[in-house]
Design an enzyme around this catalytic site. Structure first.
Site, PDB file in Angstrom:
ATOM      1  N   ALA A 119     -61.408  73.677  16.532  1.00 39.25           N
ATOM      2  CA  ALA A 119     -60.328  74.580  17.198  1.00 39.25           C
ATOM      3  C   ALA A 119     -60.555  75.986  16.658  1.00 39.25           C
ATOM      4  O   ALA A 119     -61.032  76.127  15.382  1.00 39.25           O
ATOM      5  CB  ALA A 119     -58.964  74.042  16.810  1.00 39.25           C
TER       6      ALA A 119
ATOM      7  N   TYR B 159     -60.187  73.922   2.524  1.00 38.92           N
ATOM      8  CA  TYR B 159     -58.855  74.411   1.941  1.00 38.92           C
ATOM      9  C   TYR B 159     -58.059  73.378   1.442  1.00 38.92           C
ATOM     10  O   TYR B 159     -57.139  73.344   0.806  1.00 38.92           O
ATOM     11  CB  TYR B 159     -58.236  75.246   3.089  1.00 38.92           C
ATOM     12  CG  TYR B 159     -57.654  74.227   4.145  1.00 38.92           C
ATOM     13  CD1 TYR B 159     -57.000  73.462   4.506  1.00 38.92           C
ATOM     14  CD2 TYR B 159     -58.496  74.391   5.606  1.00 38.92           C
ATOM     15  CE1 TYR B 159     -56.658  72.538   5.624  1.00 38.92           C
ATOM     16  CE2 TYR B 159     -58.420  73.981   6.619  1.00 38.92           C
ATOM     17  CZ  TYR B 159     -57.367  72.825   6.644  1.00 38.92           C
ATOM     18  OH  TYR B 159     -57.047  72.101   7.690  1.00 38.92           O
TER      19      TYR B 159
ATOM     20  N   HIS C 183     -61.276  69.531   4.852  1.00 41.21           N
ATOM     21  CA  HIS C 183     -61.758  71.102   5.028  1.00 41.21           C
ATOM     22  C   HIS C 183     -61.814  71.461   3.540  1.00 41.21           C
ATOM     23  O   HIS C 183     -60.897  70.967   2.748  1.00 41.21           O
ATOM     24  CB  HIS C 183     -60.280  71.610   5.794  1.00 41.21           C
ATOM     25  CG  HIS C 183     -60.520  71.405   7.231  1.00 41.21           C
ATOM     26  ND1 HIS C 183     -59.879  70.168   7.822  1.00 41.21           N
ATOM     27  CD2 HIS C 183     -60.879  72.112   8.203  1.00 41.21           C
ATOM     28  CE1 HIS C 183     -59.949  70.007   8.986  1.00 41.21           C
ATOM     29  NE2 HIS C 183     -60.541  71.204   9.476  1.00 41.21           N
TER      30      HIS C 183
HETATM   31  N1  HPA Z   1     -57.611  81.265  12.714  1.00 41.43           N
HETATM   32  C1  HPA Z   1     -58.404  80.167  12.036  1.00 41.43           C
HETATM   33  N2  HPA Z   1     -58.424  78.975  12.464  1.00 41.43           N
HETATM   34  C2  HPA Z   1     -57.822  78.649  13.530  1.00 41.43           C
HETATM   35  C3  HPA Z   1     -57.285  79.454  14.393  1.00 41.43           C
HETATM   36  C4  HPA Z   1     -57.127  81.026  14.007  1.00 41.43           C
HETATM   37  O1  HPA Z   1     -56.347  81.880  14.583  1.00 41.43           O
HETATM   38  N3  HPA Z   1     -56.754  78.949  15.562  1.00 41.43           N
HETATM   39  C5  HPA Z   1     -57.343  77.723  15.229  1.00 41.43           C
HETATM   40  N4  HPA Z   1     -57.963  77.584  14.014  1.00 41.43           N
END
Ligand code: HPA
Length: 276
Positions: free
Chosen positions: A114, A86, A84
């Site tokens: 996700a 980040y 990622h």
């Molecule tokens: N925000 C950003 N990324 C995510 C989230 C969320 O609420 N849930 C899972 N990945």
């Protein structure tokens, strides 16, 4: 030679020293979905650590390897774990695996992730098929000298998520009686979750789900002319939509719970992509 392309070719050489497997579909497994790999008839695996120069993830739940094998008779390469932005990697490293899988031969990129649900009609545990994305909150992975060997300087993004692949996923979901939402996904950098005010802003912009991956990979794949699709597991309602604070553990637990249905959807869709 462009140093990013040079690094990519080094990684390709490193992979080719270990396997000559040619995948048709490249699958990226998101948070908590890593055990999908158990459903693949495995030919060979390569640990990311064993690929010279390859970025290796530090996030729990994202331990990394490429799995080469077959979903029924469709040859696939599956990324168990992604990196990622980040984590601190340059975005060119974040998209290196996508480029590498295309150079291995993959013509289709099947992304999963996700996300947090923003559309008020969504519930935690829903799946959402991406119909489009918003990339403007994440760095564009094509910034820098264009890699002409991969694609054009100004790639069109009118239809990033392939219509035919969307139809396949819709039909599979219907046949398997799996509820699937559709919508627009925005990638933010993370790693902090969004504030409620940010979620309200994204809602006003037409975003249905938000996450920290996928869009940079989709842009890169589109640049190279791959056919792309993505299913997101809406693991939680986004910040401020419920009283609950958000945690990574909650996201992983929700993804794990959704995993059996998710696997079914993924497997049957990949099988149906044989003729694409
Ligand atoms: N925000 C950003 N990324 C995510 C989230 C969320 O609420 N849930 C899972 N990945």
């Amino acid at each position: 030679m462009n140093p990013i392309y040079e690094k990519l070719l080094k990684c390709l050489n490193s992979v080719r020293e270990k396997t000559d497997f040619v995948p048709k579909v490249a699958i990226v497994l998101g948070s908590g979905l890593g055990d999908y790999a158990n459903d693949i008839q495995v030919e060979t695996e390569i640990d990311y650590h064993d690929i010279e120069g390859f970025p290796v993830s530090t996030v729990p739940g994202h331990a990394g390897k490429f799995i080469f094998g077959y979903v029924k008779d469709v040859p696939v390469v599956c990324m168990k774990g992604r990196v990622h932005y980040y984590e601190g990697y340059p975005v060119s490293d974040v998209v290196l695996p996508t480029r590498l899988m295309h150079l291995m031969g993959a013509q289709i990129l099947f992304l999963t992730n996700a996300s947090g649900g923003i559309n008020p009609s969504f519930s935690a545990g829903d799946f959402m098929m991406l119909t489009d994305h918003i990339s403007i909150f994440a760095p564009n992975p094509l910034i820098g000298a264009n890699i002409d060997e991969l694609g054009t300087r100004f790639p069109d993004m009118t239809q990033v998520y392939d219509r035919q692949l969307q139809d396949i996923i819709r039909n599979v979901a219907k046949k398997e009686n799996i509820k699937i939402q559709e919508g627009i996904y925005a990638q933010l950098t993370g790693p902090s979750f969004e504030s409620p005010a940010e979620i309200q802003l994204l809602h006003k912009l037409g975003v249905d789900a938000v996450g920290m991956s996928t869009v940079v990979e989709a842009i890169t794949a589109n640049h190279m002319g791959m056919k792309i699709c993505c299913i997101s597991c809406v693991c939680n309602l986004a910040a401020g939509m419920t009283q609950n604070p958000l945690t990574h553990e909650e996201v992983q637990a929700a993804a794990k719970e959704a995993a059996p249905k998710f696997k079914k959807l993924l497997t049957e869709s990949v099988i149906a992509m044989k003729e694409v």
